[in-house]
Each structure stands twice: as structure tokens, then as C-alpha cells.
Design an enzyme around this catalytic site. Structure first.
Site, PDB file in Angstrom:
ATOM      1  N   ARG A 147       0.842  -1.196   0.000  1.00  0.00           N
ATOM      2  CA  ARG A 147       0.000   0.000   0.000  1.00  0.00           C
ATOM      3  C   ARG A 147       0.880   1.251   0.000  1.00  0.00           C
ATOM      4  NH1 ARG A 147      -4.902   1.494   4.216  1.00  0.00           N
ATOM      5  NH2 ARG A 147      -3.281   1.262   5.802  1.00  0.00           N
ATOM      6  N   ASP A 174      -3.483   2.903  14.098  1.00  0.00           N
ATOM      7  CA  ASP A 174      -2.709   3.577  13.056  1.00  0.00           C
ATOM      8  C   ASP A 174      -3.259   4.984  12.886  1.00  0.00           C
ATOM      9  OD1 ASP A 174      -5.004   3.383  11.483  1.00  0.00           O
ATOM     10  OD2 ASP A 174      -4.188   1.889  10.128  1.00  0.00           O
TER      11      ASP A 174
END
Length: 535
Positions: free
Chosen positions: A170, A449
């Protein structure tokens, strides 16, 4: 020792402004930087224009407009078409593990028995220069068969097992720059740097190994942003001599506008896409960001916004039906729980939440799911093995008609002092860790996150903007937020110890969280001003 270098590449118009650590020259080669520069020169103007388009749409939302399915693309939604066939190594993705691109994480995740590991340059990585380039080195070593290493601190050896997970990468989203790679005097796009360096160094080796160069694409807001990625993929294939359609992607639907363009995103990337994913945490953040000024979208405590209800349930069901109609995977969302090693009762409660969430996803028709910790892999795997004996559930269709109103239905629930305190505590602690170079942070038995920090500061901003009433009748005011922040930080200082607290980056984290939460206007992303503190 790192050595500052102003122009490593000898590529006209390209300068490397970051320090050069061990082996960085293996990644920052002249051909690789030339490839990145070509991507920048061809596509960066479009990227910037699309970011400006986001601001224009935001102004309309602030004025009272609502997102809706686009009348100009009705024919795309109503006609019959399917995405390109899915490569063999991506047909079974029942459990995927995600995490940052540090070496230990990569080896452990590839060995975790998950079907897929998503190596994350986005929300789970603090984009320090060292983290970005060392991550590229680690991924290059994986495809060169050289990822084994011994931890210097513990002496423990880490080696890749015989059946590693499929690797997906990603890159950063369209919004973030890479200040250390300058093309014609301008910072390159973080997305194009991450994608470009990885595909340049590894795509041929991946294909030679019989695997697919596969990506997760974050935070898209429209079909036009998907079209840009598709053009980047096609140009990269042509430039590098790769077969057409060799590069494949799964797009995260983690913004509210993108939920109304799922068909269109699949259509724009139909030669390169294999599925969509429910990026649930950023999706909550996006709803607050895009519609937060409108009183009807005032949100309850974050803990009340669960996947089985209201707008989150609706968008999950729509994603499944849309994907399966088009022959694409519908991937479920993250289980952020981590083992509670010193409390068996709390540990079982955490695992039970994971099981319940994965049961919902598997029954509804998702083709796989995410976990954040290797110990959660067997928990999720058992559920999907039981409900999904085949490699996927592409044949499963949903009959529900998901309307705009369903996609905009806010969860019921209270706003509480405990919820305000949690937002402040978690938000500041995550930002402090991110400034220190850590993007995946265990906090209060969850692996957090950047999405969590975004939700936390966004919700404080929204409650303050509307003077929202807590369940005890008190309005959320600037004075209440500041007093709660002071109290939470005093408790944290006592818990960590004054020396640890003051030797960290808490003063900067507190200042940034306060500025963003108390601002008159909402900042698009906290990671953009935070990046100025680590670049």
C-alpha cells in the site's frame, strides 16, 4: 552513519534531499529515480487538480449539499460488465494481515499463515525518510530471497518460511508529498515515490516468480482518482515492458464520496482491479470530515459506531453486492484487537469481539478480512474456513437496495466524557509515536494507526463546533476540551514517569492535537502538518 546528499541521482531535474543511509544507493539508482521523475512529470499536475477538486466538493458539503450517486454515470451502474479475471495467486484472500514495512514485521507477517500480507507505507508507517527507503530495501530483499536477518538486540534469527503469504503493497495516498525527492524543484508525490520505486525494482522479479505485483490503493474519493491510478499502472507497464494488466490493485473504500462511486471506480480500473475493501476507520473519519459541519451528522462516541449498524452496515452490504456483480472481491475490514497477554479474561473478550466481527463479514458475503496481529490470524481463519469452504464468495449476491439515506444514516448513541477523554488520550499518544517514527502503535489493547488519530481529533472538533451536549448535559466547549486535555496529560505523565514523558515528543503532539481540534476550520489531514515535524 547517514550522509546528507543534495543530488545523488545524476538525473536531470532530480535531487535527493534526504540523508543516505546504508544500502540506500541500491534503491535510489539513476534509472529508478528517472522512472519516478517520469511518473511525476506525467501525472502530478492531474494529482494536484484532483486534490483541488476535493476542496471544491468540501465547500459544497459545508454549504449543505450531500453526496449522491452520480447521474452522469448511471449507465455504468446499470449496464453489465465485469473486471478482468483475477490472477491465481489472489483468488483466496480469506485472511490478510497488515502492518508497517520494517524488516521484522515483514518476515513475521509473511510467516503468519495469513493468505496475504499488506506491507503498508500509508497509515501504519510514519513516513520518515529512513522508514520509506529501508522499507523499499526490505521489500526488494524479499523478492531477491534475502529477507532473512538476525536481530542485533536480541540475537534472534528471522527467516522466511516455505509458504509465505502473498505480498501486497500500500503506497501513500494522493495527498502526501515526499519532501526528500525533488523533481524540477518540487516535492514528488509520496504515492508515486512508493509505487514507482517498488514496481521499478521488483515487478519483473515478482512476475518471474509466478506472482502478481499487487497493490492496495488508499483514500480515493472519486472515479477520476481511480482513473489516474489506472493510467499510472498502464504507463508503468508500457515503460517497464510488463504485460498489459500485470499490475493489480484492490481499492480501499474508506472515504464517504467513494462509497457513491464504487461501480465507477471498478469500471475505471477494470483491467487492473481485483476488488474493493471496507476501510472502516478512515470511513468514519471521512464522514465526520465531509459532513461534520451539518448538525444532522453529529456523531456519538466512537465506540458506538460499529459495523453492524447504520451507515457502516449499509456501505459494507453495498460493497459486497457491487463487487460480486462485477466479478471483484469484497474485502472486509480490520480487527484492531491485539492479545492481552497478562489478562486471560480481557484477552478472551478481545478475541470474542474479533470472532463476532468476522462472523458478520463471512455471513454477509465478504471474501476475506483483515487482522493486525499474527495471533488473530487463526481466529479469523477458523471463521472464514467454516463459512467459506471455497476460495472466495464471488457467487454470493445481496438483494438489499442500499439507498443514499441508508449510506448517510448516523449511528444512535450518546456522547460522553469518557468518549471525549478517549479521543484526547489516544489521539495525543498516537501522534507522539508517529512523530517518533512509529506508525503502528499498540494502545489500550488495540493496534492503532493514523486513522484512529484522525477520528479522534475530528470528533473532538465536530463536538466542539456544534457545542454538542454530553450525556450529563454539559456542552463541549473550548474550556472543557482544554481542561480535559490537561487532566489526561497529567495522568499520562504520572503513568509513564516524568522522564519518559518529557524525553518523548509529547509537547509537539499536544500542540498539534490542540491546534487541529480547536481550529475554526477543519484541516483535511493531520499527517500533512505532522509531516513538517519529521521531514
Amino acid at each position: 552513519m547517514n550522509t546528507p546528499v543534495s543530488n545523488l541521482s545524476a538525473v536531470p531535474g532530480v535531487a535527493v534531499a534526504g540523508a543516505i543511509g546504508p544500502r540506500f544507493d541500491e534503491i535510489l539508482t539513476a534509472p529508478a529515480l528517472g522512472f519516478v521523475a517520469d511518473l511525476h512529470r506525467r501525472f502530478d499536475a492531474r494529482r494536484r487538480a484532483l486534490l483541488e477538486r476535493r476542496i471544491e466538493r468540501q465547500n459544497a458539503f459545508d454549504a449543505g449539499d450531500l453526496p449522491d450517486f452520480l447521474p452522469e454515470t448511471k449507465s455504468v451502474r446499470e449496464s453489465e460488465w465485469r473486471v478482468a479475471p483475477i490472477p491465481a495467486d489472489l483468488l483466496d484472500r480469506r485472511v490478510e494481515i497488515t502492518g508497517p514495512v520494517d524488516r521484522k514485521m515483514i518476515v513475521n507477517a509473511l510467516n503468519s499463515a495469513a493468505r496475504v500480507f499488506m506491507a503498508d507505507f500509508e497509515d501504519a508507517t510514519s513516513p520518515t525518510w529512513d522508514n520509506v527507503i529501508e522499507g523499499q530495501l526490505n521489500l526488494k530483499d524479499r523478492w531477491a530471497g534475502a529477507i532473512d536477518f538476525t536481530d542485533r538486540r536480541t540475537g534472534k534469527r528471522y527467516a522466511l518460511g516455505p509458504r509465505p503469504a502473498v505480498l501486497m503493497v500500500r503506497p501513500r495516498g494522493w495527498r502526501l508529498p515526499e519532501a526528500h525527492v525533488l523533481v524540477d524543484g518540487e516535492p514528488a508525490s509520496g504515492a508515486l515515490v512508493d509505487f514507482g520505486l517498488y514496481v521499478f525494482h521488483n515487478a519483473r522479479a515478482i512476475l518471474a516468480a509466478g506472482a502478481t505485483p499487487a497493490f492496495y490503493l488508499p483514500k480515493l474519493e472519486s472515479r477520476l482518482e481511480a482513473r489516474l491510478w489506472n493510467d499510472v499502472f498502464s504507463h508503468s507497464e508500457d515503460t517497464l515492458g510488463l504485460p498489459a494488466g500485470a499490475l493489480r490493485a484492490t481499492v480501499l473504500i474508506e472515504t464517504l464520496p467513494a462509497a457513491f462511486e464504487m461501480d465507477e471506480i471498478l469500471y475505471e480500473m477494470r483491467d487492473h482491479i481485483v476488488g474493493l475493501n471496507c476501510g472502516r476507520w478512515d470511513y468514519i473519519f471521512s464522514l465526520i470530515k465531509r459532513l461534520g459541519k451539518q448538525p444532522r451528522f453529529l456523531t456519538p462516541d466512537r465506540s458506538a459506531m460499529t459495523m453492524g449498524k447504520a451507515f457502516l452496515d449499509a456501505y459494507s452490504l453495498l460493497l459486497i453486492e457491487t463487487c460480486h456483480r462485477r466479478g471483484a472481491f469484497a474485502m472486509g475490514g480490520m480487527a484492531a484487537q491485539i492479545p492481552v497477554k497478562d489478562d486471560p479474561v480481557a484477552n478472551e473478550v478481545a478475541f470474542a469481539k474479533v470472532r463476532a466481527d468476522k462472523e458478520r463479514e463471512a455471513r454477509h458475503g465478504h471474501d476475506g478480512t483483515w487482522v493486525a496481529h499474527p495471533d488473530l490470524v487463526p481466529v479469523a481463519m477458523e471463521v472464514f474456513d467454516r463459512h467459506m469452504p471455497a476460495a472466495n464468495q464471488l457467487e454470493k449476491r445481496r438483494d438489499e437496495l442500499v439507498t443514499r439515506d441508508m449510506l448517510l444514516a448516523v449511528h444512535d448513541g450518546q456522547r460522553t466524557e469518557a468518549g471525549l477523554r478517549e479521543n484526547i488520550r489516544v489521539g495525543v499518544r498516537y501522534i507522539e509515536a508517529w512523530l517518533g517514527g512509529r506508525g503502528a502503535v499498540p494502545l489500550y489493547n488495540l493496534m492503532e494507526d493514523a486513522a484512529t488519530a484522525e477520528i479522534s481529533r475530528a470528533q473532538v472538533w465536530q463536538w466542539l463546533h456544534h457545542g454538542a451536549l454530553l450525556d450529563d448535559g454539559r456542552p463541549v466547549t473550548r474550556e472543557l476540551v482544554l481542561a480535559t486535555l490537561d487532566d489526561e496529560m497529567a495522568k499520562l505523565r504520572d503513568a509513564l514517569g516524568a522522564e519518559a514523558f518529557h524525553s518523548g515528543r509529547f509537547s509537539e503532539a499536544i500542540a498539534l492535537f490542540s491546534r487541529l481540534s480547536l481550529a475554526g476550520e477543519f484541516d483535511e489531514f493531520l499527517t500533512i502538518p505532522a509531516y513538517e515535524l519529521i521531514r
